[in-house]
Design an enzyme around this catalytic site. Structure first.
Site, PDB file in Angstrom:
ATOM      1  N   ASP A  34       0.831  -1.204   0.000  1.00  0.00           N
ATOM      2  CA  ASP A  34       0.000   0.000   0.000  1.00  0.00           C
ATOM      3  C   ASP A  34       0.870   1.262   0.000  1.00  0.00           C
ATOM      4  O   ASP A  34       1.845   1.359   0.754  1.00  0.00           O
ATOM      5  CB  ASP A  34      -0.876   0.034   1.247  1.00  0.00           C
ATOM      6  CG  ASP A  34      -1.829  -1.149   1.337  1.00  0.00           C
ATOM      7  OD1 ASP A  34      -1.472  -2.242   0.870  1.00  0.00           O
ATOM      8  OD2 ASP A  34      -2.922  -0.972   1.893  1.00  0.00           O
ATOM      9  N   HIS A  36      -0.920   4.686  -0.555  1.00  0.00           N
ATOM     10  CA  HIS A  36      -1.802   5.709   0.022  1.00  0.00           C
ATOM     11  C   HIS A  36      -1.253   7.127  -0.139  1.00  0.00           C
ATOM     12  O   HIS A  36      -1.109   7.884   0.828  1.00  0.00           O
ATOM     13  CB  HIS A  36      -2.055   5.420   1.502  1.00  0.00           C
ATOM     14  CG  HIS A  36      -2.986   4.272   1.750  1.00  0.00           C
ATOM     15  ND1 HIS A  36      -4.311   4.290   1.359  1.00  0.00           N
ATOM     16  CD2 HIS A  36      -2.784   3.052   2.326  1.00  0.00           C
ATOM     17  CE1 HIS A  36      -4.890   3.158   1.693  1.00  0.00           C
ATOM     18  NE2 HIS A  36      -3.986   2.373   2.277  1.00  0.00           N
ATOM     19  N   ASP A  58      -4.088   0.030  -3.379  1.00  0.00           N
ATOM     20  CA  ASP A  58      -4.209   1.153  -2.439  1.00  0.00           C
ATOM     21  C   ASP A  58      -3.192   2.249  -2.750  1.00  0.00           C
ATOM     22  O   ASP A  58      -2.252   2.500  -1.993  1.00  0.00           O
ATOM     23  CB  ASP A  58      -4.098   0.678  -0.988  1.00  0.00           C
ATOM     24  CG  ASP A  58      -5.404   0.086  -0.480  1.00  0.00           C
ATOM     25  OD1 ASP A  58      -6.301  -0.167  -1.304  1.00  0.00           O
ATOM     26  OD2 ASP A  58      -5.518  -0.134   0.738  1.00  0.00           O
ATOM     27  N   ASN A  88      -8.617  -2.249  -2.195  1.00  0.00           N
ATOM     28  CA  ASN A  88      -9.963  -1.882  -1.748  1.00  0.00           C
ATOM     29  C   ASN A  88     -10.196  -0.374  -1.774  1.00  0.00           C
ATOM     30  O   ASN A  88     -11.336   0.085  -1.791  1.00  0.00           O
ATOM     31  CB  ASN A  88     -10.245  -2.441  -0.348  1.00  0.00           C
ATOM     32  CG  ASN A  88      -9.394  -1.802   0.728  1.00  0.00           C
ATOM     33  OD1 ASN A  88      -8.163  -1.802   0.638  1.00  0.00           O
ATOM     34  ND2 ASN A  88     -10.018  -1.264   1.766  1.00  0.00           N
ATOM     35  N   HIS A  89      -9.115   0.411  -1.827  1.00  0.00           N
ATOM     36  CA  HIS A  89      -9.270   1.864  -1.914  1.00  0.00           C
ATOM     37  C   HIS A  89      -9.402   2.357  -3.347  1.00  0.00           C
ATOM     38  O   HIS A  89      -9.599   3.561  -3.553  1.00  0.00           O
ATOM     39  CB  HIS A  89      -8.109   2.567  -1.209  1.00  0.00           C
ATOM     40  CG  HIS A  89      -8.299   2.657   0.268  1.00  0.00           C
ATOM     41  ND1 HIS A  89      -8.811   3.761   0.900  1.00  0.00           N
ATOM     42  CD2 HIS A  89      -8.076   1.736   1.235  1.00  0.00           C
ATOM     43  CE1 HIS A  89      -8.883   3.539   2.198  1.00  0.00           C
ATOM     44  NE2 HIS A  89      -8.436   2.313   2.428  1.00  0.00           N
ATOM     45  N   HIS A 140      -4.555  -8.096  -3.290  1.00  0.00           N
ATOM     46  CA  HIS A 140      -4.508  -7.015  -2.307  1.00  0.00           C
ATOM     47  C   HIS A 140      -4.923  -7.460  -0.917  1.00  0.00           C
ATOM     48  O   HIS A 140      -4.220  -7.233   0.065  1.00  0.00           O
ATOM     49  CB  HIS A 140      -5.399  -5.850  -2.732  1.00  0.00           C
ATOM     50  CG  HIS A 140      -5.386  -4.741  -1.723  1.00  0.00           C
ATOM     51  ND1 HIS A 140      -4.286  -3.933  -1.538  1.00  0.00           N
ATOM     52  CD2 HIS A 140      -6.324  -4.332  -0.817  1.00  0.00           C
ATOM     53  CE1 HIS A 140      -4.539  -3.073  -0.558  1.00  0.00           C
ATOM     54  NE2 HIS A 140      -5.765  -3.295  -0.108  1.00  0.00           N
ATOM     55  N   HIS A 219      -2.800  -4.439   2.099  1.00  0.00           N
ATOM     56  CA  HIS A 219      -4.086  -4.228   2.762  1.00  0.00           C
ATOM     57  C   HIS A 219      -4.010  -3.952   4.258  1.00  0.00           C
ATOM     58  O   HIS A 219      -4.737  -3.108   4.770  1.00  0.00           O
ATOM     59  CB  HIS A 219      -4.984  -5.439   2.504  1.00  0.00           C
ATOM     60  CG  HIS A 219      -6.416  -5.276   2.897  1.00  0.00           C
ATOM     61  ND1 HIS A 219      -7.136  -4.118   2.672  1.00  0.00           N
ATOM     62  CD2 HIS A 219      -7.286  -6.144   3.503  1.00  0.00           C
ATOM     63  CE1 HIS A 219      -8.380  -4.287   3.110  1.00  0.00           C
ATOM     64  NE2 HIS A 219      -8.495  -5.494   3.615  1.00  0.00           N
TER      65      HIS A 219
END
Length: 279
Positions: A34, A36, A58, A88-89, A140, A219
């Site tokens: 991830d 972000h 992500d 999931n993002h 993920h 994740h």
């Protein structure tokens, strides 16, 4: 920063690749967890670790430079220098409250809604999983479970169809959201309905079906940047130091027919804590 027209063109080129929901890959990859919106860590990976790259999802939300991260990752994808999996993002379920939509409006102005719809379509087209050298499955979240709670197969993921914007398909949803647990079978996830914690038996059955050895995933936020689950049959890598993750000790992984996790800063093999209870 790229113009609106350049972003729209890039997203169209990502969708045009049409690689399917499960990729079959050969070779050695640098896997990134991830991000972000952590563009500084992304640039460090690209400067210091070899291509091709395998991004585990992500890219946006929580950090404040998600647009820069996702467009750079997508550019690598269309150039053939990276494989980009969905997290999931990469979904309106998260982007409306997670920060990405607000970021687009702040940076792109009144056309942000139009641009976000282009991102929605693009996110829905991304692969959900990859099989590397026949031995490592990258995704993920986690192993998806059927209604009878047995693990679904990669073949079932390949056959997923319909609108995946949210996504509605339960197997696609679980691939993005499930987590491992230090348990034998399974348990409901604190993340919410339709999400599961999968245990050792599910992992063993999944690997037995596919003749694989490791599931590589992101994740889950782990301060140490990595974790080993189910006797090493599942490995979590987390790479972001943005926003709420500023204390992370970021990790990446080198993947061929096995997974070796490395500390991003020290460039040495990492010792990942085992059987982490992520909740």
């Amino acid at each position: 920063m790229a113009s609106v027209e350049e972003i729209v063109d890039l997203l169209a080129r990502v969708r045009a690749r049409g690689a399917g929901f499960v990729l079959r890959l050969e070779g050695r990859y640098t896997a990134v967890g991830d991000l972000h919106g952590d563009v500084d860590t992304l640039e460090k990976v690209l400067e210091e670790w070899p291509a091709p790259y395998l991004f585990l999802g992500d890219y946006v939300d929580r950090g404040n430079r998600g647009l820069e991260v996702v467009t750079q990752v997508f550019q690598l994808y269309v150039e053939g220098k990276a494989v980009v999996l969905r997290g999931n993002h990469e979904s309106p379920l998260m982007n409306i409250d997670g920060g990405f939509l607000d970021e687009l409006c702040e940076k792109l102005g009144r056309r942000c809604g139009y641009i976000y719809k282009e991102f929605e379509k693009t996110f829905a087209s991304l692969p959900l999983a990859a099989l590397l050298n026949g031995r490592v499955v990258a995704l993920h979240g986690g192993i998806p479970l059927r209604d009878d709670m047995s693990p679904a197969t990669l073949g079932e993921l390949e056959k997923i169809s319909g609108d995946l914007t949210t996504p509605q398909d339960p197997l696609a949803f679980q691939v993005l959201w499930n987590d491992p647990c230090p348990c034998d079978k399974y348990a409901p996830s604190p993340r919410g309905p339709g999400i599961w914690l999968f245990g050792r038996e599910a992992t063993k059955a999944f690997h037995r079906t596919h003749n694989t050895a490791t599931v590589l995933r992101g994740h889950t936020y782990i301060p140490q940047g990595c974790a080993s689950h189910h006797g090493g049959a599942v490995v979590t890598v987390f790479t972001s130091t943005a926003g709420p993750y500023r204390k992370t000790r970021p990790k990446i992984a080198l993947v061929d027919d096995a997974v070796q996790v490395y500390d991003l800063d020290a460039k040495k093999p990492a010792q990942c804590p085992e059987d982490v209870d992520v909740f």
